[in-house]
Design a protein around this motif. Structure first.
Motif, PDB file in Angstrom:
ATOM      1  N   ALA A 208      36.243  30.776   3.438  1.00 14.30           N
ATOM      2  CA  ALA A 208      36.030  31.666   4.585  1.00 14.30           C
ATOM      3  C   ALA A 208      37.122  31.510   5.647  1.00 14.30           C
ATOM      4  O   ALA A 208      37.104  32.214   6.659  1.00 14.30           O
ATOM      5  CB  ALA A 208      34.655  31.391   5.197  1.00 14.30           C
ATOM      6  N   ILE A 209      38.063  30.615   5.433  1.00 14.50           N
ATOM      7  CA  ILE A 209      39.121  30.411   6.433  1.00 14.50           C
ATOM      8  C   ILE A 209      40.044  31.635   6.432  1.00 14.50           C
ATOM      9  O   ILE A 209      40.626  31.990   5.402  1.00 14.50           O
ATOM     10  CB  ILE A 209      39.910  29.109   6.134  1.00 14.50           C
ATOM     11  N   PHE A 217      43.608  31.113  -0.951  1.00 14.59           N
ATOM     12  CA  PHE A 217      42.663  30.191  -1.605  1.00 14.59           C
ATOM     13  C   PHE A 217      41.448  30.976  -2.102  1.00 14.59           C
ATOM     14  O   PHE A 217      41.045  30.852  -3.265  1.00 14.59           O
ATOM     15  CB  PHE A 217      42.242  29.093  -0.620  1.00 14.59           C
ATOM     16  N   ARG A 218      40.877  31.807  -1.227  1.00 10.64           N
ATOM     17  CA  ARG A 218      39.687  32.585  -1.610  1.00 10.64           C
ATOM     18  C   ARG A 218      39.988  33.489  -2.810  1.00 10.64           C
ATOM     19  O   ARG A 218      39.277  33.487  -3.808  1.00 10.64           O
ATOM     20  CB  ARG A 218      39.244  33.432  -0.405  1.00 10.64           C
ATOM     21  N   ASP A 219      41.084  34.243  -2.715  1.00 11.40           N
ATOM     22  CA  ASP A 219      41.354  35.253  -3.749  1.00 11.40           C
ATOM     23  C   ASP A 219      41.783  34.620  -5.075  1.00 11.40           C
ATOM     24  O   ASP A 219      41.373  35.075  -6.138  1.00 11.40           O
ATOM     25  CB  ASP A 219      42.448  36.221  -3.267  1.00 11.40           C
ATOM     26  N   ARG A 306      43.179  21.211   6.926  1.00 13.13           N
ATOM     27  CA  ARG A 306      44.463  21.260   7.627  1.00 13.13           C
ATOM     28  C   ARG A 306      45.438  22.211   6.912  1.00 13.13           C
ATOM     29  O   ARG A 306      46.066  23.054   7.518  1.00 13.13           O
ATOM     30  CB  ARG A 306      45.077  19.854   7.720  1.00 13.13           C
ATOM     31  N   MET A 307      45.524  22.089   5.579  1.00 13.12           N
ATOM     32  CA  MET A 307      46.563  22.862   4.862  1.00 13.12           C
ATOM     33  C   MET A 307      46.251  24.358   4.833  1.00 13.12           C
ATOM     34  O   MET A 307      47.164  25.171   4.759  1.00 13.12           O
ATOM     35  CB  MET A 307      46.747  22.327   3.435  1.00 13.12           C
ATOM     36  N   LEU A 308      44.960  24.707   4.921  1.00  7.29           N
ATOM     37  CA  LEU A 308      44.603  26.131   4.952  1.00  7.29           C
ATOM     38  C   LEU A 308      44.596  26.667   6.383  1.00  7.29           C
ATOM     39  O   LEU A 308      44.317  27.846   6.604  1.00  7.29           O
ATOM     40  CB  LEU A 308      43.244  26.368   4.273  1.00  7.29           C
ATOM     41  N   GLY A 309      44.878  25.787   7.329  1.00  4.26           N
ATOM     42  CA  GLY A 309      45.030  26.219   8.721  1.00  4.26           C
ATOM     43  C   GLY A 309      43.725  26.498   9.419  1.00  4.26           C
ATOM     44  O   GLY A 309      43.649  27.378  10.288  1.00  4.26           O
ATOM     45  N   ALA A 310      42.682  25.733   9.072  1.00  3.35           N
ATOM     46  CA  ALA A 310      41.361  25.966   9.703  1.00  3.35           C
ATOM     47  C   ALA A 310      41.420  25.704  11.205  1.00  3.35           C
ATOM     48  O   ALA A 310      42.145  24.842  11.665  1.00  3.35           O
ATOM     49  CB  ALA A 310      40.339  25.047   9.065  1.00  3.35           C
TER      50      ALA A 310
END
Ligand code: BDR
Ligand code: CA
Length: 310
Positions: A208-209, A217-219, A306-310
């Protein structure tokens, strides 16, 4: 840390690469690519896709287009899709050029230029590494730290050779050559992967980020997650290559390991590609591998945030 990533990218390889590209203090010196999840021509493109997504550049050296022995490899499209990234190629990409030097030659050259400085993380079949070991028998000793995703520690595999893990299954001879050549390796195996998933709640939070990396990541994991959910033995979203990368970047995440001589079965009707761990030392060989048995999954989750920029 100066990092060389050998990859058959791959949905989970892509996450491991994003992790490395976003970790402070890490220079990704080079990528070497190999046929594994998909053919190396797709892998090359997928590495560039991830670099573009993250706004980074690094040299990409094209590697082995098939295992040392032909005839066994097949792509893993059920998990990674036909393109290797779950159909998630992202926006039109910048102009990219592959390096002309083959991966194995580049590995040998880089190790000679920077002896004792490189961390090597292998996320696919070990074909390029085996070729590098054959090109220069001194190559392994010039690598500072070698971590690979592959193998099994109790014969619980994920391929049609039921005791073999996919990367080992793809190129057992390369695994054998590499394990014999490195005096010290760290192995993140399939059972440790199975035992250290993200819970589906954690997965859903990450998916959901709403950042470019979060949406990727989601797709890219959509089909993989649906595939994994079919198996009742699997308790959540699996992280084979990301766990290997995480422990290379932060060895403090390791909470348990065995140190033993590990080699590879290259024959066997059902067991070709199974890693063999000599826990009792009956073969009289010095331990060559730290087999990671336990690690801090919550620490890895924080790396993902952190890496997905949350
Ligand atoms: C390994 O095989 C590949 O499908 C993954 O990318 C990972 O490297 C897991 O067995
Ligand atoms: Ca991989």
């Amino acid at each position: 840390m100066q990092l060389v990533i050998d990859t058959d990218a791959g949905v989970d390889d892509a996450q491991a690469i994003i992790m490395a590209l976003t970790t402070p203090g890490v220079e990704v010196t080079a990528f070497t690519t190999v046929t594994g999840n998909v053919h190396v021509s797709h892998v090359n493109r997928n590495v560039f896709t991830v670099l573009d997504l993250m706004g980074k550049t690094a040299p990409v050296y094209p590697g082995a287009d098939q295992p040392l022995l032909p005839g066994f490899w097949e792509p893993e499209e059920r998990v990674h899709g036909q393109d290797g990234l779950g159909g998630c190629q992202g926006p039109a990409r910048r102009h990219h050029r592959l390096e002309s030097e083959p991966a194995a030659a580049a590995l040998v050259r880089l190790a000679n230029e920077r002896p004792g400085e490189l961390t090597l993380v292998a996320l696919g079949p070990l074909t390029n590494l085996a070729l590098a070991c054959r090109l220069d028998p001194g190559f392994p000793a010039k690598i500072k730290q070698f971590v690979f995703m592959g193998g099994t520690m109790s014969g619980f595999g994920n391929t049609r050779n039921v005791t073999a893990e996919f990367n080992a299954f793809c190129d057992p001879e390369a695994g054998l050559i590499t394990l014999e050549a490195f005096a010290e390796a760290t192995m993140l195996c399939w059972e440790t992967t199975i035992q250290h998933p993200f819970s589906w709640e954690q997965y859903d939070r990450l998916a959901a980020i709403d950042t470019p990396a979060g949406r990727f990541f989601r797709d890219s994991t959509h089909a993989t997650a649906a595939y994994i959910r079919q198996f009742p033995q699997v308790r959540g979203y699996l992280l084979p290559d990301p766990l290997a990368m995480a422990i290379a970047l932060d060895p403090a995440l390791i909470q348990g390991c065995e140190h033993a001589y590990v080699t590879m079965e290259v024959q066997g009707t059902h067991t070709r590609g199974q890693t063999v761990i000599d826990r009792l030392g009956v073969l009289g060989r010095a331990p060559n591998t730290y087999v990671v048995t336990d690690l801090d999954t919550d620490g890895v989750y924080r790396m993902y945030e952190r890496m997905l920029g949350a």
